[in-house]
Scaffold this motif. Structure first.
Motif, PDB file in Angstrom:
ATOM      1  N   PHE A  97       0.830  -1.193   0.000  1.00  0.00           N
ATOM      2  CA  PHE A  97       0.000   0.000   0.000  1.00  0.00           C
ATOM      3  C   PHE A  97       0.872   1.253   0.000  1.00  0.00           C
ATOM      4  CE2 PHE A  97      -1.967   3.254   2.786  1.00  0.00           C
ATOM      5  CZ  PHE A  97      -2.919   3.702   1.881  1.00  0.00           C
ATOM      6  N   LYS A 106      -8.951   1.229  -0.863  1.00  0.00           N
ATOM      7  CA  LYS A 106      -8.740  -0.210  -0.752  1.00  0.00           C
ATOM      8  C   LYS A 106      -9.270  -0.790   0.563  1.00  0.00           C
ATOM      9  CE  LYS A 106      -4.411   0.142  -3.407  1.00  0.00           C
ATOM     10  NZ  LYS A 106      -4.787  -0.678  -4.572  1.00  0.00           N
ATOM     11  N   GLN A 110      -8.523   4.000   5.356  1.00  0.00           N
ATOM     12  CA  GLN A 110      -7.337   4.298   4.556  1.00  0.00           C
ATOM     13  C   GLN A 110      -7.032   5.794   4.660  1.00  0.00           C
ATOM     14  OE1 GLN A 110      -7.318   2.780   0.494  1.00  0.00           O
ATOM     15  NE2 GLN A 110      -6.502   4.719  -0.252  1.00  0.00           N
ATOM     16  N   SER A 315      -5.052  -9.011   2.463  1.00  0.00           N
ATOM     17  CA  SER A 315      -5.588  -7.886   1.689  1.00  0.00           C
ATOM     18  C   SER A 315      -5.590  -8.248   0.207  1.00  0.00           C
ATOM     19  CB  SER A 315      -4.747  -6.632   1.925  1.00  0.00           C
ATOM     20  OG  SER A 315      -3.458  -6.792   1.341  1.00  0.00           O
ATOM     21  N   PHE A 349      -7.033  -3.868   5.251  1.00  0.00           N
ATOM     22  CA  PHE A 349      -5.602  -3.655   5.202  1.00  0.00           C
ATOM     23  C   PHE A 349      -4.893  -4.979   5.480  1.00  0.00           C
ATOM     24  CE2 PHE A 349      -1.468  -2.140   6.951  1.00  0.00           C
ATOM     25  CZ  PHE A 349      -1.042  -1.506   5.802  1.00  0.00           C
TER      26      PHE A 349
END
Length: 745
Positions: A97, A106, A110, A315, A349
């Motif tokens: 990420f 996502k 976030q 994730s 995540f």
């Protein structure tokens, strides 16, 4: 070189050398450093789990007096990492990420913007009123609902080992006289250390940065900054002198590091950025896991077949994997074993290492199943484990470098009084309290990494040892001081340990229970190297009684260098330094694991946990009233800090068994109890009598110090032992943790 008993510190229980700094508030944590020209950042988090950002209305915020900038994907400069080719040293496989990279959402929470202002209060207010338009998409966050879509992991995270299978488990199970097959579940858990994640970045006039970041690895963070921002090492110094708990959350560079450095470089100003407790739930977690365990035994209770499958979340952008099932092929003797592991990509995540990652999860499935199997076969649970004792690591077909699990069983049973236990559930009580006794155990890797250290001694006899290793609250400063003082025969008061700075010799991230073995060995090695230099100087003195002596012929004790066989033949260490005319003598050294030993031996620590619970027969409330945790982890450097590590593990295990759970509302893909009020952890009233004992092992193979590390192994088996004790008390088997009241009523 050696010392005598007057300067033997290893194995004793000195108090923490950094203790006074902590209790007087002088220990500085990452968000506490005072630097000039400081501004403040506040992160804006996404309220949706999946979708896109349509529009960020930053103009209204920038019009507020004192607001300096709003960083988002709309104005972040092109950076080295945007080619998606870089990942940090401990990241799992996939595409990590990248905060503020694009308009894509996502996962819930976030980070989507960073507001920077002249004061913290203004930054927080501006972030709270920043308007962002989102386009929401359908998300998936329920691993149990999607378990059938699990897939075998590919490369996985660093340290992941694909499960090893042997024999034919189905054939072995078909021969069994007794069989069980059950499913075990535990939900998502978050690390929640006391210190929240934060960073203070000092922007120097020459453009260099000193970054005070909450991390378990300053060198890992420096490498991250070098590769992401294209900075050289001398322009990105990373410091972490003290850490208020990490538990694995600080192994990876978290997004406060990226955002604070980005802002400092763009604004050419120093900045402080602290996350909120709610935002701490966006940094990774112990994954929600479903396990299926099947066991079969012969007429004597011997295991004939074992199957263990685990499915957990990862994730969609990284493939996180844990060694959940591997331990089941190692801990007990069994000829036919089938181990299986799958992951389910979700809109969350990436999960993250959390104290005893994989093993803490796997031990719940295996050790509760072992208790169930013992009852099915009519054998005492401890005796059942003794009958299936593994003298060899069957996963790797190697002997153990050392293993005293039998002695651990004996010591724990004796101290707990296990022989007084009645086998039948609901057979023990005190008034209206049902009393249950349960036990379980665990195994954890005894690892060592590569590390370097430096040592210097001044003319007044003061020794400084340094390494970039961190201090997560485990006692690293103290242990390094003990090892250095003993090696050179100095009082601990004459030794200063320096840690947590990229200007110091390189060390790995502090995790995996390898710090004492790794950095401790480096400190021992560099002090021995310094001792050899001091011996050579001593031999140059007029009429030196040490002329011709080799390093192995002398010992350092009470400020002297003396002959081992003739202790009266000695020189005063301080005199050596003063006569030499040198103001300071230095040495450098590095260590790494012995590859031959690694090939030849299986190196692991073991433990066994014995638990007493009392369950209110009317209300179903559970109290853990007594715990005995016995650990075999090689040589114990500091009895006090080691005991504290295991005490903390037991408290964590109580939490894991009875209360700790992050609750996801799958309609929104959001964790609903992301705070300390509703994410329950034990308080003083939940913790009763805990005994910690060590069965020390002589292990010349594992590392130069013979230590194995205890930060993780002390947690193993605690939750399972509590679960087993509750069954013994109530006759009700709960296979989904946490074990809350509703599951008993």
């Amino acid at each position: 070189m050696s010392t005598d008993s007057n300067t033997k510190y290893v194995g004793k229980a000195p108090s923490r050398v950094e203790g006074p700094l902590k209790v007087t508030g002088q220990a500085k944590y990452s968000a506490e450093f005072s630097v000039p020209d400081l501004v403040y950042g506040y992160v804006v988090s996404s309220p949706v789990a999946k979708g896109k950002i349509r529009k960020i209305h930053a103009d209204k915020i920038l019009a507020l007096p004192g607001v300096i900038q709003v960083f988002s994907h709309e104005n972040v400069p092109t950076l080295a990492w945007f080619d998606r080719s870089y990942k940090d040293d401990v990241a799992p496989g996939g595409s990590p990420f990248r905060p503020l990279h694009d308009d894509e959402i996502k996962f819930s929470q976030q980070p989507v913007a960073l507001v920077v202002a002249e004061t913290f209060e203004l930054a927080r207010y501006a972030a709270s009123v920043l308007e962002i338009e989102y386009e929401q998409e359908k998300h998936a966050t329920d691993v149990e609902a999607l378990r059938e879509k699990g897939q075998e992991p590919g490369s996985g995270k660093t340290g992941y080992k694909p499960p090893v299978r042997r024999g034919n488990a189905d054939k072995g199970l078909s021969k069994a006289e007794h069989r069980i097959k059950q499913e075990y579940i535990h939900g998502t858990q978050h690390h929640n250390p006391m210190e929240i994640f934060g960073a203070t970045v000092h922007y120097h006039p020459d453009g260099k940065l000193t970054v005070y970041d909450k991390t378990q690895g300053v060198y890992n963070c420096q490498q991250y900054l070098k590769k992401v921002f294209g900075l050289s090492a001398d322009k990105a110094r990373v410091v972490n002198l003290f850490m208020g708990g990490g538990f694995g959350a600080g192994l990876r560079p978290q997004y406060e590091l990226f955002l604070s450095v980005l802002a400092a470089l763009e604004l050419k100003r120093s900045i402080r950025l602290s996350l909120t407790r709610q935002q701490m739930f966006s940094l990774g977690h112990r994954p929600h896991t479903v396990q299926t365990v099947e066991l079969g035994t012969g007429p004597g209770g011997e295991l004939l077949g074992l199957k263990h499958k685990a499915v957990h979340e990862t994730s969609r952008f990284e493939e996180y994997t844990e060694n959940v099932v591997n331990w089941s092929g190692m801990l007990y003797q069994c000829p036919d074993v089938h181990l299986e592991y799958e992951v389910v990509p979700l809109d969350v995540f990436t999960p993250l290492d959390m104290r005893a990652p994989g093993a803490a999860t796997g031990s719940i499935g295996l050790e509760v199943a072992m208790d169930e199997m013992a009852y099915e076969a009519g054998i005492d649970p401890l005796e059942f484990r003794r009958r299936n004792y593994a003298d060899r690591d069957q996963n790797e077909d190697k002997p153990f470098s050392s293993k005293k699990l039998r002695e651990v069983y004996d010591e724990g049973a004796r101290r707990f009084g296990w022989d007084q236990r009645k086998m039948e559930p609901r057979s023990m009580r005190e008034g209206n309290k049902l009393v249950g006794w349960g036990m379980a155990g665990g195994v954890w890797d005894a690892s060592m990494q590569k590390a370097a250290a430096k040592a210097s001694i001044t003319a007044d006899g003061k020794l400084t040892v340094s390494s970039a290793a961190g201090e997560n609250g485990t006692g690293t400063y103290t242990v390094m001081t003990q090892i250095a003082a003993e090696t050179l025969g100095l009082p601990m008061e004459a030794v200063t340990a320096k840690l947590g700075d990229t200007t110091l010799p390189e060390a790995p991230v502090q995790g995996g229970s390898w710090t004492a073995a790794t950095v401790g060995s480096a400190v021992k090695s560099v002090c021995e190297a310094l001792g050899e230099k001091l011996l050579k100087l001593a031999q140059k003195m007029d009429d030196s009684p040490l002329k011709g002596a080799k390093p192995e012929d002398v010992e350092f004790v009470n400020g002297l260098i003396r002959l081992r066989k003739e202790p009266r033949q000695s020189v005063v260490l301080r005199d050596v330094l003063q006569v030499s005319g040198e103001r300071e003598i230095e040495a450098d050294s590095s260590v790494m694991p012995n590859p031959l030993n690694m090939q030849k031996y299986s190196m692991h620590a073991h433990n066994a946990v014995f638990v007493e619970v009392q369950v209110d027969e009317d209300l179903g409330t559970i109290h853990v009233t007594r715990v005995v945790n016995v650990v075999a982890a090689g040589r114990i450097i500091n009895q006090k800090t080691a005991r504290s590590q295991v005490l903390g593990s037991v408290v964590w295990g109580i939490s894991m068994a009875l209360m700790e759970e992050t609750v996801m509302d799958h309609r929104y893909g959001r964790y609903m109890n992301h705070n300390y009020a509703e994410y329950h952890v034990p308080v003083n009233a939940d913790v009763r009598d805990i005994e910690v004992h060590f069965v020390e092992e002589e292990d010349p193979h594992v590392n130069p110090l013979g230590v194995k590390g205890i930060g993780e192994v002390g947690l193993l088996g605690v939750a399972a032992a509590i679960t087993n004790a509750v069954y013994h008390a109530t006759g009700k088997r709960v296979r989904s943790l946490p074990l809350t009241i509703d599951k008993l009523l």
